[in-house]
Scaffold this active site. Structure first.
Site, mmCIF file in Angstrom:
data_model
loop_
_atom_site.group_PDB
_atom_site.id
_atom_site.type_symbol
_atom_site.label_atom_id
_atom_site.label_comp_id
_atom_site.label_asym_id
_atom_site.label_seq_id
_atom_site.Cartn_x
_atom_site.Cartn_y
_atom_site.Cartn_z
ATOM 1 N N LYS A 22 0.262 -35.271 -4.935
ATOM 2 C CA LYS A 22 1.646 -34.920 -5.321
ATOM 3 C C LYS A 22 2.364 -36.128 -5.902
ATOM 4 O O LYS A 22 2.994 -36.045 -6.954
ATOM 5 C CB LYS A 22 2.397 -34.415 -4.082
ATOM 6 C CG LYS A 22 3.898 -34.329 -4.271
ATOM 7 C CD LYS A 22 4.594 -33.780 -3.048
ATOM 8 C CE LYS A 22 4.991 -34.786 -2.009
ATOM 9 N NZ LYS A 22 6.129 -35.661 -2.369
ATOM 10 N N ASN A 23 2.264 -37.262 -5.205
ATOM 11 C CA ASN A 23 3.050 -38.425 -5.621
ATOM 12 C C ASN A 23 2.499 -39.132 -6.861
ATOM 13 O O ASN A 23 3.136 -40.043 -7.391
ATOM 14 C CB ASN A 23 3.196 -39.424 -4.461
ATOM 15 C CG ASN A 23 4.183 -38.921 -3.423
ATOM 16 O OD1 ASN A 23 4.824 -37.887 -3.618
ATOM 17 N ND2 ASN A 23 4.297 -39.639 -2.318
ATOM 18 N N ARG A 93 14.051 -35.469 -4.492
ATOM 19 C CA ARG A 93 14.552 -36.781 -4.891
ATOM 20 C C ARG A 93 13.763 -37.361 -6.066
ATOM 21 O O ARG A 93 14.309 -38.105 -6.866
ATOM 22 C CB ARG A 93 14.443 -37.761 -3.715
ATOM 23 C CG ARG A 93 15.248 -37.398 -2.506
ATOM 24 C CD ARG A 93 15.039 -38.460 -1.468
ATOM 25 N NE ARG A 93 15.109 -39.767 -2.092
ATOM 26 C CZ ARG A 93 16.225 -40.413 -2.360
ATOM 27 N NH1 ARG A 93 17.372 -39.887 -2.018
ATOM 28 N NH2 ARG A 93 16.204 -41.591 -2.941
ATOM 29 N N CYS A 117 18.449 -38.278 2.672
ATOM 30 C CA CYS A 117 17.608 -37.191 3.164
ATOM 31 C C CYS A 117 17.295 -37.463 4.621
ATOM 32 O O CYS A 117 17.753 -38.462 5.180
ATOM 33 C CB CYS A 117 16.344 -37.057 2.331
ATOM 34 S SG CYS A 117 15.209 -38.406 2.552
ATOM 35 N N ARG A 122 18.096 -43.798 1.372
ATOM 36 C CA ARG A 122 17.290 -43.835 0.146
ATOM 37 C C ARG A 122 18.093 -43.947 -1.153
ATOM 38 O O ARG A 122 18.102 -43.030 -1.979
ATOM 39 C CB ARG A 122 16.358 -42.620 0.090
ATOM 40 C CG ARG A 122 15.419 -42.578 1.252
ATOM 41 C CD ARG A 122 14.494 -41.401 1.198
ATOM 42 N NE ARG A 122 13.360 -41.593 0.319
ATOM 43 C CZ ARG A 122 12.408 -40.691 0.167
ATOM 44 N NH1 ARG A 122 12.460 -39.564 0.811
ATOM 45 N NH2 ARG A 122 11.386 -40.940 -0.634
ATOM 46 N N PRO A 123 18.753 -45.077 -1.360
ATOM 47 C CA PRO A 123 19.499 -45.258 -2.603
ATOM 48 C C PRO A 123 18.564 -45.460 -3.807
ATOM 49 O O PRO A 123 17.352 -45.640 -3.635
ATOM 50 C CB PRO A 123 20.301 -46.533 -2.342
ATOM 51 C CG PRO A 123 19.534 -47.278 -1.320
ATOM 52 C CD PRO A 123 18.789 -46.265 -0.491
ATOM 53 N N ASP A 125 19.645 -47.737 -6.252
ATOM 54 C CA ASP A 125 20.320 -48.877 -6.886
ATOM 55 C C ASP A 125 19.353 -49.793 -7.646
ATOM 56 O O ASP A 125 19.693 -50.326 -8.710
ATOM 57 C CB ASP A 125 21.105 -49.686 -5.832
ATOM 58 C CG ASP A 125 20.239 -50.147 -4.679
ATOM 59 O OD1 ASP A 125 19.386 -49.349 -4.225
ATOM 60 O OD2 ASP A 125 20.376 -51.303 -4.232
ATOM 61 N N ASP A 306 3.992 -42.672 4.923
ATOM 62 C CA ASP A 306 3.738 -41.230 4.836
ATOM 63 C C ASP A 306 2.630 -40.764 5.791
ATOM 64 O O ASP A 306 2.357 -39.565 5.882
ATOM 65 C CB ASP A 306 3.372 -40.842 3.390
ATOM 66 C CG ASP A 306 4.600 -40.802 2.487
ATOM 67 O OD1 ASP A 306 5.730 -40.950 2.998
ATOM 68 O OD2 ASP A 306 4.430 -40.635 1.259
ATOM 69 N N ILE A 328 9.713 -49.126 6.641
ATOM 70 C CA ILE A 328 10.126 -48.712 5.288
ATOM 71 C C ILE A 328 11.420 -47.883 5.316
ATOM 72 O O ILE A 328 12.337 -48.128 4.547
ATOM 73 C CB ILE A 328 9.015 -47.902 4.576
ATOM 74 C CG1 ILE A 328 7.664 -48.616 4.668
ATOM 75 C CG2 ILE A 328 9.404 -47.583 3.129
ATOM 76 C CD1 ILE A 328 7.479 -49.804 3.792
ATOM 77 N N ARG A 398 6.364 -28.117 0.348
ATOM 78 C CA ARG A 398 6.692 -29.096 -0.684
ATOM 79 C C ARG A 398 5.504 -30.004 -0.970
ATOM 80 O O ARG A 398 5.383 -30.519 -2.079
ATOM 81 C CB ARG A 398 7.865 -29.975 -0.232
ATOM 82 C CG ARG A 398 9.212 -29.282 -0.284
ATOM 83 C CD ARG A 398 10.298 -30.305 -0.065
ATOM 84 N NE ARG A 398 9.982 -31.522 -0.752
ATOM 85 C CZ ARG A 398 10.161 -32.749 -0.267
ATOM 86 N NH1 ARG A 398 10.700 -32.931 0.915
ATOM 87 N NH2 ARG A 398 9.835 -33.809 -0.960
HETATM 88 C C1 UD1 Z 1 7.867 -43.008 -2.479
HETATM 89 C C2 UD1 Z 1 7.112 -41.757 -2.109
HETATM 90 C C3 UD1 Z 1 7.317 -41.415 -0.647
HETATM 91 C C4 UD1 Z 1 6.975 -42.633 0.223
HETATM 92 C C5 UD1 Z 1 7.703 -43.883 -0.260
HETATM 93 C C6 UD1 Z 1 7.267 -45.145 0.455
HETATM 94 C C7 UD1 Z 1 7.066 -40.493 -4.184
HETATM 95 C C8 UD1 Z 1 7.552 -39.322 -4.962
HETATM 96 N N1 UD1 Z 1 7.563 -40.670 -2.964
HETATM 97 O O1 UD1 Z 1 9.265 -42.713 -2.282
HETATM 98 O O2 UD1 Z 1 6.483 -40.318 -0.310
HETATM 99 O O3 UD1 Z 1 7.354 -42.374 1.559
HETATM 100 O O4 UD1 Z 1 7.457 -44.093 -1.665
HETATM 101 O O5 UD1 Z 1 5.902 -45.341 0.337
HETATM 102 O O6 UD1 Z 1 6.211 -41.232 -4.652
HETATM 103 N N2 UD1 Z 1 15.156 -48.511 -1.775
HETATM 104 C C9 UD1 Z 1 16.396 -49.073 -2.045
HETATM 105 N N3 UD1 Z 1 16.888 -48.990 -3.328
HETATM 106 C C10 UD1 Z 1 16.207 -48.390 -4.343
HETATM 107 C C11 UD1 Z 1 14.936 -47.829 -4.068
HETATM 108 C C12 UD1 Z 1 14.435 -47.912 -2.773
HETATM 109 O O7 UD1 Z 1 17.036 -49.615 -1.158
HETATM 110 O O8 UD1 Z 1 16.714 -48.353 -5.468
HETATM 111 C C13 UD1 Z 1 14.601 -48.584 -0.402
HETATM 112 C C14 UD1 Z 1 14.420 -47.202 0.224
HETATM 113 O O9 UD1 Z 1 15.624 -46.729 0.823
HETATM 114 C C15 UD1 Z 1 13.318 -47.474 1.228
HETATM 115 C C16 UD1 Z 1 12.448 -48.531 0.511
HETATM 116 O O10 UD1 Z 1 13.271 -49.098 -0.490
HETATM 117 O O11 UD1 Z 1 13.848 -48.024 2.399
HETATM 118 C C17 UD1 Z 1 11.200 -47.985 -0.131
HETATM 119 O O12 UD1 Z 1 11.510 -46.833 -0.865
HETATM 120 P P1 UD1 Z 1 10.718 -46.376 -2.168
HETATM 121 O O13 UD1 Z 1 9.398 -47.059 -2.264
HETATM 122 O O14 UD1 Z 1 11.620 -46.448 -3.346
HETATM 123 O O15 UD1 Z 1 10.447 -44.826 -1.843
HETATM 124 P P2 UD1 Z 1 10.367 -43.673 -2.895
HETATM 125 O O16 UD1 Z 1 9.862 -44.221 -4.181
HETATM 126 O O17 UD1 Z 1 11.646 -42.900 -2.892
#
Ligand code: UD1
Length: 419
Positions: A22-23, A93, A117, A122-123, A125, A306, A328, A398
């Site tokens: 999926k990812n 998301r 969520c 999960r921002p 930014d 995950d 994480i 999902r």
């Molecule tokens: C992806 C995966 C999800 C997995 C996660 C971590 C997909 C579609 N989803 O989610 O299944 O659990 O990686 O392996 O591939 N963060 C910020 N600012 C940002 C982006 C992230 O603070 O702009 C923080 C997040 O809140 C979190 C951490 O960084 O604490 C890691 O998140 P991230 O790797 O971005 O997760 P996703 O890409 O959303």
């Protein structure tokens, strides 16, 4: 709404096949925005999240048709179709993955800001900051990210935190930027590598994927391409945890063995017998009681967040005390209260859970809070005495393709019923 009714105690036997990831499929589908023409994406799992991404692409001018595991897409440039609306983004998301490609290809994007969520705030930014560094002008208004640019410019970007979709979004944006982009502290996840492979088939110039530094030289345009999505390492790990919990002897096929070292090592440490039959096939047996094993979630190649909930479910009945630490996401222990209702002995302290192995679990009605938490409740139910009902099944839909059929196929006693 459907629920799952599971009767524990059956050993698992036979063969089970892992679906496409999926990812990996989500960013790959999103990358179709970057070029015109016909794309054939094979091993695209039949999941609600993938259907949501296809609906979103339709809003952006890309039509698609599914034939079994293959999705054929027809991408036609329409500069006016630039909006990812709230009602789609709120259900997934990963819709934010359209932001980078839209800006790179059309110079504008209007993407609903994903909310928080169940597992954390999960921002996004870091996605926005990186696009700004590439020359985009970004405003957040009325819950939407409104971004415009002429042509994005190559930039040097160091991510403050390792972000998987952030790395993917910016890597896609950079393929059409003017000049070279360097991503430092980039995510090394196999799904990032799979996306890079697809982008290269489309003509992108990318180096260093799978390492912390990725270099992308922007091109004037990319072309259409066909691709086979990599297998899902989290689904594979979930099946291994099912066998670890229920016992039995199962062959798991289409496994990305190389990409799931951390999960395999921990299950082996716990005492599960895992034999590699070939590059993509594992035979897994539980021949003795499992022993307590600690895990700490980390970006790849560390133990995946995950897989945390599923591994914890296995540890609930292991010999001894194990500690699961989540680094994480700030709120990824929603399954703990539900596991406790089934008789688990778990104490939550800050970012860690201390799990004291108990002799057995009892079936109970439980509620799923997110995708992987749902899987962990099913795993616990497989080893519990009596019947467990897992409600809010839409979370499982999902991310797990034909979950009930696949597990029934190896002897698990579970069925889907209307609530
Ligand atoms: C992806 C995966 C999800 C997995 C996660 C971590 C997909 C579609 N989803 O989610 O299944 O659990 O990686 O392996 O591939 N963060 C910020 N600012 C940002 C982006 C992230 O603070 O702009 C923080 C997040 O809140 C979190 C951490 O960084 O604490 C890691 O998140 P991230 O790797 O971005 O997760 P996703 O890409 O959303």
């Amino acid at each position: 709404m459907d629920k799952l009714v599971i009767n524990g105690g059956s050993e698992l036997k036979g063969s089970i096949r892992v679906s496409g990831a999926k990812n990996a499929a989500l960013p790959i589908l999103s990358a179709v925005i970057l070029a015109d023409g016909k794309f054939k994406i094979s091993e695209a799992p039949e999941l609600v999240d993938i259907a949501t991404m296809l609906k979103l692409l339709a809003e952006l001018g890309i039509s698609s048709k599914r034939d079994g595991k293959t999705v054929t897409l027809n991408s036609k440039f329409d500069p006016e179709k630039i909006e990812a609306p709230y009602d789609l983004v709120k259900t997934m998301r990963a819709s934010v993955l359209t932001l980078g490609p839209l800006l790179a290809r059309k110079g504008k994007a209007r993407v609903s800001l994903p909310g928080g969520c169940a597992i954390g705030e999960r921002p996004v930014d870091l996605h926005l900051k990186a696009l700004e560094a590439m020359g985009a002008e970004i405003k957040v208004e009325h819950g939407y990210v409104e971004a415009v640019c002429k042509r994005l410019k190559g930039a040097e970007i160091t991510f403050d935190i390792v972000t998987v979709t952030g790395t993917e979004n910016i890597m896609m944006a950079a393929t059409l930027a003017d000049g070279e982009t360097v991503l430092r502290n980039a995510a090394q996840e196999p799904e990032v590598v799979d996306l890079a492979r697809f982008l290269k088939k489309m003509g992108a110039d990318i180096q260093g994927e799978g390492t912390k530094e990725i270099r992308i030289k922007g091109m004037k345009s990319l072309t259409n391409a066909d691709y086979i999505v990599m297998p899902d390492r989290i689904e594979a790990g979930t099946f291994l945890c099912c066998v670890a919990a229920a016992g039995g002897d199962v062959e798991v096929t289409n496994v990305p063995v190389q990409e799931m070292r951390a999960t395999l090592d921990k299950l082996i440490e716990a005492g599960l017998e895992i034999n590699k039959l070939n590059d993509t096939t594992l035979r897994v047996k539980r021949t003795k009681p499992l022993s307590a094993t600690d895990i700490t979630t980390l970006p790849y190649p560390g133990f995946p967040t995950d897989m945390q909930a599923q591994f914890m479910a296995v540890m609930v009945c292991a010999d001894g005390v194990s500690v699961a630490t989540e680094t994480i996401f700030e709120n990824r222990f929603m399954h703990v209260a539900e596991l406790k209702r089934m008789g688990a002995d778990i104490m939550l302290k800050d970012k860690s859970c201390i799990i004291k192995g108990v002799k057995s679990l009892m079936g109970a009605p439980v509620m799923a809070s997110d995708l992987r938490a749902s899987a962990s409740l099913v795993i616990a139910a497989l080893m519990a005495e009596g019947e467990t009902e897992v409600s809010r099944l839409y979370h499982l839909d999902r991310g797990y393709e034909k979950f009930v059929d696949k597990l029934s196929g190896i002897g698990a006693n579970l069925k889907r019923v209307k609530e």
